[in-house]
Design a protein around this motif. Structure first.
Motif, PDB file in Angstrom:
ATOM      1  N   ALA B 216       0.928  -1.400   0.095  1.00  0.00           N
ATOM      2  CA  ALA B 216      -0.388  -0.130   0.098  1.00  0.00           C
ATOM      3  C   ALA B 216       0.820   1.445   0.065  1.00  0.00           C
ATOM      4  CB  ALA B 216      -0.974  -0.094   1.303  1.00  0.00           C
ATOM      5  N   GLN B 217       2.011   1.218   0.776  1.00  0.00           N
ATOM      6  CA  GLN B 217       3.128   2.205   0.856  1.00  0.00           C
ATOM      7  C   GLN B 217       3.433   2.728  -0.426  1.00  0.00           C
ATOM      8  OE1 GLN B 217       2.970   3.966   4.430  1.00  0.00           O
ATOM      9  NE2 GLN B 217       5.077   5.689   2.978  1.00  0.00           N
ATOM     10  N   HIS B 218       3.742   1.634  -1.180  1.00  0.00           N
ATOM     11  CA  HIS B 218       4.174   1.431  -2.809  1.00  0.00           C
ATOM     12  C   HIS B 218       3.341   2.625  -3.277  1.00  0.00           C
ATOM     13  CE1 HIS B 218       7.833   0.105  -1.576  1.00  0.00           C
ATOM     14  NE2 HIS B 218       7.752  -1.864  -1.284  1.00  0.00           N
ATOM     15  N   ILE B 219       2.368   2.194  -3.319  1.00  0.00           N
ATOM     16  CA  ILE B 219       1.073   2.581  -4.303  1.00  0.00           C
ATOM     17  C   ILE B 219       1.092   3.579  -4.096  1.00  0.00           C
ATOM     18  CG2 ILE B 219      -1.578   2.445  -4.820  1.00  0.00           C
ATOM     19  CD1 ILE B 219      -0.950  -1.283  -4.799  1.00  0.00           C
ATOM     20  N   LEU B 220       0.512   4.423  -2.362  1.00  0.00           N
ATOM     21  CA  LEU B 220       0.062   5.098  -2.253  1.00  0.00           C
ATOM     22  C   LEU B 220       1.715   6.291  -3.179  1.00  0.00           C
ATOM     23  CD1 LEU B 220      -0.502   5.829   1.455  1.00  0.00           C
ATOM     24  CD2 LEU B 220      -2.349   6.073  -0.870  1.00  0.00           C
ATOM     25  N   LYS B 221       2.815   5.923  -3.266  1.00  0.00           N
ATOM     26  CA  LYS B 221       3.976   6.792  -3.005  1.00  0.00           C
ATOM     27  C   LYS B 221       3.162   7.288  -4.447  1.00  0.00           C
ATOM     28  CE  LYS B 221       7.733   6.009   0.141  1.00  0.00           C
ATOM     29  NZ  LYS B 221       9.341   5.411  -0.033  1.00  0.00           N
ATOM     30  N   THR B 222       3.568   6.220  -5.440  1.00  0.00           N
ATOM     31  CA  THR B 222       3.333   6.200  -6.777  1.00  0.00           C
ATOM     32  C   THR B 222       2.148   7.038  -6.697  1.00  0.00           C
ATOM     33  OG1 THR B 222       3.426   3.933  -7.335  1.00  0.00           O
ATOM     34  CG2 THR B 222       2.774   4.663  -9.109  1.00  0.00           C
ATOM     35  N   VAL B 223       1.110   7.386  -5.814  1.00  0.00           N
ATOM     36  CA  VAL B 223       0.422   8.193  -6.798  1.00  0.00           C
ATOM     37  C   VAL B 223       0.233   9.793  -6.144  1.00  0.00           C
ATOM     38  CG1 VAL B 223      -2.152   8.028  -5.620  1.00  0.00           C
ATOM     39  CG2 VAL B 223      -1.509   6.098  -6.098  1.00  0.00           C
ATOM     40  N   VAL B 224       1.144   9.650  -4.925  1.00  0.00           N
ATOM     41  CA  VAL B 224       1.430  10.968  -4.357  1.00  0.00           C
ATOM     42  C   VAL B 224       2.137  11.494  -5.418  1.00  0.00           C
ATOM     43  CG1 VAL B 224       2.590  12.597  -2.314  1.00  0.00           C
ATOM     44  CG2 VAL B 224       1.166  10.171  -2.193  1.00  0.00           C
ATOM     45  N   ALA B 225       3.334  10.990  -6.093  1.00  0.00           N
ATOM     46  CA  ALA B 225       4.612  11.702  -6.934  1.00  0.00           C
ATOM     47  C   ALA B 225       3.756  11.558  -9.072  1.00  0.00           C
ATOM     48  CB  ALA B 225       5.634  10.364  -7.173  1.00  0.00           C
ATOM     49  N   ARG B 227       0.596  13.008  -8.599  1.00  0.00           N
ATOM     50  CA  ARG B 227       0.312  14.234  -8.163  1.00  0.00           C
ATOM     51  C   ARG B 227       0.738  15.375  -8.218  1.00  0.00           C
ATOM     52  NH1 ARG B 227      -4.295  13.774  -3.345  1.00  0.00           N
ATOM     53  NH2 ARG B 227      -5.998  12.478  -4.975  1.00  0.00           N
ATOM     54  N   LEU B 228       1.945  15.329  -7.831  1.00  0.00           N
ATOM     55  CA  LEU B 228       3.082  15.643  -7.599  1.00  0.00           C
ATOM     56  C   LEU B 228       3.940  16.233  -8.901  1.00  0.00           C
ATOM     57  CD1 LEU B 228       5.894  15.130  -4.641  1.00  0.00           C
ATOM     58  CD2 LEU B 228       4.079  17.944  -5.296  1.00  0.00           C
ATOM     59  N   MET B 229       2.729  15.495 -10.183  1.00  0.00           N
ATOM     60  CA  MET B 229       3.745  15.851 -11.634  1.00  0.00           C
ATOM     61  C   MET B 229       2.761  16.094 -12.091  1.00  0.00           C
ATOM     62  SD  MET B 229       6.234  13.079 -12.554  1.00  0.00           S
ATOM     63  CE  MET B 229       5.470  12.906 -14.797  1.00  0.00           C
ATOM     64  N   GLY B 230       1.059  16.589 -11.490  1.00  0.00           N
ATOM     65  CA  GLY B 230       0.271  17.199 -12.300  1.00  0.00           C
ATOM     66  C   GLY B 230      -0.830  15.517 -12.998  1.00  0.00           C
ATOM     67  N   ALA B 231      -0.594  14.770 -12.358  1.00  0.00           N
ATOM     68  CA  ALA B 231      -1.103  14.026 -12.858  1.00  0.00           C
ATOM     69  C   ALA B 231      -2.646  13.181 -11.589  1.00  0.00           C
ATOM     70  CB  ALA B 231      -0.321  12.834 -13.800  1.00  0.00           C
ATOM     71  N   ASP B 232      -3.444  12.540 -12.073  1.00  0.00           N
ATOM     72  CA  ASP B 232      -4.192  12.242 -10.824  1.00  0.00           C
ATOM     73  C   ASP B 232      -4.960  10.435 -11.281  1.00  0.00           C
ATOM     74  OD1 ASP B 232      -5.487  13.306  -9.286  1.00  0.00           O
ATOM     75  OD2 ASP B 232      -7.187  13.965 -10.010  1.00  0.00           O
ATOM     76  N   CYS B 233      -4.028   9.577  -9.918  1.00  0.00           N
ATOM     77  CA  CYS B 233      -3.688   8.200 -10.338  1.00  0.00           C
ATOM     78  C   CYS B 233      -5.400   7.981  -9.701  1.00  0.00           C
ATOM     79  CB  CYS B 233      -3.019   8.108  -8.748  1.00  0.00           C
ATOM     80  SG  CYS B 233      -1.540   7.797 -10.110  1.00  0.00           S
ATOM     81  N   ASP B 255      -7.633  10.534  -0.213  1.00  0.00           N
ATOM     82  CA  ASP B 255      -8.553  11.351  -1.167  1.00  0.00           C
ATOM     83  C   ASP B 255      -8.639  10.441  -3.000  1.00  0.00           C
ATOM     84  OD1 ASP B 255      -6.762  12.781  -1.205  1.00  0.00           O
ATOM     85  OD2 ASP B 255      -7.045  14.460  -1.759  1.00  0.00           O
ATOM     86  N   ILE B 256      -8.000   9.598  -2.007  1.00  0.00           N
ATOM     87  CA  ILE B 256      -7.421   8.946  -3.977  1.00  0.00           C
ATOM     88  C   ILE B 256      -9.004   8.036  -4.170  1.00  0.00           C
ATOM     89  CG2 ILE B 256      -5.679   7.421  -5.143  1.00  0.00           C
ATOM     90  CD1 ILE B 256      -3.886   7.798  -2.930  1.00  0.00           C
ATOM     91  N   ALA B 257      -9.178   7.985  -5.024  1.00  0.00           N
ATOM     92  CA  ALA B 257     -10.298   7.283  -6.060  1.00  0.00           C
ATOM     93  C   ALA B 257      -9.713   6.328  -6.558  1.00  0.00           C
ATOM     94  CB  ALA B 257     -10.024   8.190  -7.356  1.00  0.00           C
ATOM     95  N   THR B 258     -10.728   5.153  -5.622  1.00  0.00           N
ATOM     96  CA  THR B 258     -10.440   3.855  -5.643  1.00  0.00           C
ATOM     97  C   THR B 258     -11.166   3.396  -5.907  1.00  0.00           C
ATOM     98  OG1 THR B 258     -11.320   3.144  -3.206  1.00  0.00           O
ATOM     99  CG2 THR B 258      -9.201   4.368  -3.476  1.00  0.00           C
ATOM    100  N   LYS B 259     -11.528   2.382  -7.459  1.00  0.00           N
ATOM    101  CA  LYS B 259     -12.565   2.129  -7.804  1.00  0.00           C
ATOM    102  C   LYS B 259     -12.740   0.243  -7.943  1.00  0.00           C
ATOM    103  CE  LYS B 259     -14.909   5.327  -8.722  1.00  0.00           C
ATOM    104  NZ  LYS B 259     -16.007   5.915  -8.220  1.00  0.00           N
ATOM    105  N   ALA B 260     -14.184  -0.407  -7.861  1.00  0.00           N
ATOM    106  CA  ALA B 260     -14.384  -2.074  -7.954  1.00  0.00           C
ATOM    107  C   ALA B 260     -13.126  -2.603  -9.158  1.00  0.00           C
ATOM    108  CB  ALA B 260     -15.109  -2.376  -7.470  1.00  0.00           C
ATOM    109  N   SER B 261     -13.427  -1.940 -10.439  1.00  0.00           N
ATOM    110  CA  SER B 261     -12.965  -2.491 -11.744  1.00  0.00           C
ATOM    111  C   SER B 261     -12.294  -1.809 -12.742  1.00  0.00           C
ATOM    112  CB  SER B 261     -14.010  -2.951 -12.319  1.00  0.00           C
ATOM    113  OG  SER B 261     -15.111  -1.756 -12.933  1.00  0.00           O
TER     114      SER B 261
END
Lengths: 138, 278
Positions: B216-225, B227-233, B255-261
């Motif tokens: 989860a930590q790895h995924i969160l880091k990717t999402v934050v990085a 975002r820093l670059m200006g893209a939404d995950c 506040d990261i969007a999570t979806k089932a599929s």
């Protein structure tokens, strides 16, 4: 000391940082930008950091300060073109730069500011129309 | 313990005079150990080549496997173990290919009755032992490089970044996510975002067998990085058990969007796109 040029394009101030961001340069940019926003009355600032290899905590904080100052002067700041390596380093350092809006490149950054201005214009028109109707009616 | 020059020359003589029967017997012994996985003609070729190499080394006065005169022999042994390792033989089967030489030589020598021959044979045996050890070393080296290559290939193969829609890229994660892979995924995703100028990225974890705090930590880091670059995950493909694990571990996606599929995620992105007027 080197200075970062601030360019006015339409209703947007474009700052492209092409030199190493030393602390003095960053502070100077912060002052120059505040002056320029007031002088030109623009509502959007785009800071392009695609040429920067290193963004340290001080530069990160300065960017946040610039964004806050701009917001007070009613200008929206978008930081664009951050490199993947820079983003990874910032995340590893635990700096997520809260309060700074980001976009992938200058084009998307302009679009981001553009949509806001456009919606503002549309709102203005909605308000203007009844007035005009009232004036032309008699 | 190394061979004396006299012993070496005596063995060179023996090897050249009994070349044919020695190579044949050697090939037979090796074939017994390999249980018919290599043809006898192939083995015969290998043993006679090796025997020639041994003979040349002794002729040139090689008293030790590391000496200059044994260079050709070392190259032959290296080639043999490389082939054996690539063909999937075990280390024992590879070493036996060399050790069998001792047995064959003893049989050819016949009954050892005088002390000189016995001493000769012991010295020769030591030399062959070192040759077998050398074989073992190169066998291990080849296998290790094979494993390293495969690990690298796995890393390359298992992390594609695909374009899903105009301005939307997706990373279907498959397999366990350790630090090294997470790093590769993060770098590749961020680079793709820059290259394609896509403002949205979907991270699909359908193929990830388990999500713990580290993953989860790895995924969160990717999402934050991103975002820093200006893209939404958007994170998609969360299976029921994984959702329960995430809650049980107290992992916060904020506040990261999570979806089932993946389909839900794509629909969400397109609706976001419309709202932004792009």
């Amino acid at each position: 000391m080197e200075r970062v040029p601030v360019l006015k394009i339409g209703d947007i101030l474009l700052v492209s940082i092409q030199i190493d961001m030393e602390d003095q340069v960053a502070l100077q940019l912060q002052e120059d930008l505040a002056d320029k926003i007031v002088a030109t009355g623009t509502h959007g600032v785009i800071i392009d950091i695609s040429a920067l290899d290193i963004v340290d905590s001080f530069v990160g904080r300065t960017l946040a300060t610039i964004a806050s100052v701009s917001r007070v002067l009613d200008a929206e700041t978008v930081v664009v073109g951050m490199r993947p390596a820079v983003a990874i380093t910032l995340v590893e350092l635990g700096l997520s730069l809260p309060g700074i809006r980001t976009a992938l490149n200058v084009e998307l950054g302009i679009a981001m500011i553009g949509t806001r201005d456009l919606s503002g214009l549309l709102d203005d028109e909605d308000e203007d129309e009844p007035d005009q109707a009232a004036v032309t009616a008699p | 313990m190394s061979l004396s020059p006299d012993e070496a020359s005596r063995f060179a003589h023996l090897l050249s005079s009994k070349a044919e029967p020695l190579a044949a017997r050697w090939a037979e012994l090796v074939a017994a150990g390999l249980r018919g996985r290599l043809s006898s003609a192939e083995l015969r070729r290998q043993t006679s080549e090796l025997q020639r190499a041994f003979q040349q080394a002794f002729d040139a006065g090689a008293t030790d496997l590391t000496s200059e005169a044994a260079a050709e022999l070392r190259a032959q042994l290296d080639e043999l173990s490389t082939n054996r390792a690539r063909q999937g033989f075990t280390a024992t089967e590879t070493a036996i290919s060399v050790y069998a030489f001792k047995e064959a030589t003893l049989e050819i020598l016949g009954s050892v009755d005088d002390a000189t021959t016995l001493r000769d044979y012991v010295a020769f045996s030591g030399f062959v032992d070192r040759a077998a050890l050398f074989t073992f070393d190169s066998y291990v080296r080849v296998r290790e490089s094979l494993i390293a290559d495969q690990a690298e290939q796995l890393l390359e193969l298992s992390t594609p970044v695909v374009k899903l829609w105009e301005g939307v890229v997706a990373v279907p994660l498959v397999g366990t996510l350790d630090s090294a892979r997470a790093q590769v995924v993060m770098e590749r995703l961020l680079q793709t975002l820059v290259d394609t100028g896509s403002p949205y990225a979907i991270i699909d974890i359908t193929g990830v067998p388990a999500v713990d705090t580290q993953v989860a930590q790895h995924i969160l880091k990717t999402v934050v990085a991103a975002r820093l670059m200006g893209a939404d995950c958007i994170i998609s493909g969360i299976r029921p058990q994984i959702a329960q694990t995430i809650v049980a571990l107290g992992i916060e996606f904020g506040d990261i969007a999570t979806k089932a599929s993946l389909a839900d995620a794509l629909r969400y992105v397109i609706s976001q796109n419309k709202r932004a007027g792009r």
